[in-house]
Write a protein that holds these residues in place. Structure first.
Motif: not given
Length: 172
Positions: A8-14, A144-148, A166-169
């Motif tokens: 998930s985007l949250a997993d990648r962010t972490r 605001r936060w963006w992933l590749v 960010l609410a999903e993180l």
């Protein structure tokens, strides 16, 4: 990392936050001159915030005093072009207050100096991070936060970003 994978985007962010080690922060002076600096950091969840330390006379610290809006990036290398990952962000940055320095001091130094011997040697005491001392701890409130987003990179070689709400993180 493949942006379309089961992560998930949250997993990648972490993962990016835990593994990058350094962030690049972009600032702008009062007269509009841009600057970037590479800094060690610690991160705080819920809401996402980034801590870093710096000298008050550094160019980026002077810029932050004049204009607290910042941008930045974190990057994690990999074995191949398709295994790298990274993030970009925007937010507001400020020096920590005395209470915040006491609250986040250990969090910051535990993250940037994980080896206990190095931490004992290089950690500045809280008093050395408060006026009139030369160093400060800073906090970026990430807005605001963006992933590749490499879902289609292998096909068209276009480097894209996907915004992570960010609410999903949430930290488990």
């Amino acid at each position: 990392m493949d942006g379309g994978s089961e992560d998930s985007l949250a997993d990648r962010t972490r993962r990016v936050l835990a593994e990058a080690g350094y962030l690049t922060i972009a600032t702008v002076s009062a007269d509009g001159t841009p600057w970037s600096a590479v800094l060690q950091y610690a991160w705080l969840p819920d809401p996402l915030r980034l801590l870093f330390g710096s000298a008050v006379q550094s160019r980026h610290s002077r810029h932050i005093a004049a204009r607290p809006r910042v941008g930045g990036a974190l990057f994690v290398t990999g074995e191949s072009l398709t295994s790298v990952d990274g993030a970009q962000f925007t937010g507001r940055c400020a020096e920590l207050t005395a209470d915040e320095v006491r609250r986040f001091h250990a969090t910051f130094y535990d993250a940037v100096l994980p080896d206990p011997q190095s931490r004992a040697q290089w950690t500045l005491p809280p008093a050395a991070l408060l006026p009139p001392a030369d160093h400060r701890l800073y906090l970026i409130e990430v807005e605001r936060w963006w992933l590749v987003d490499t879902r289609t990179w292998a096909h068209d070689r276009i480097d894209r970003r996907i915004e992570m709400p960010l609410a999903e993180l949430k930290v488990a």
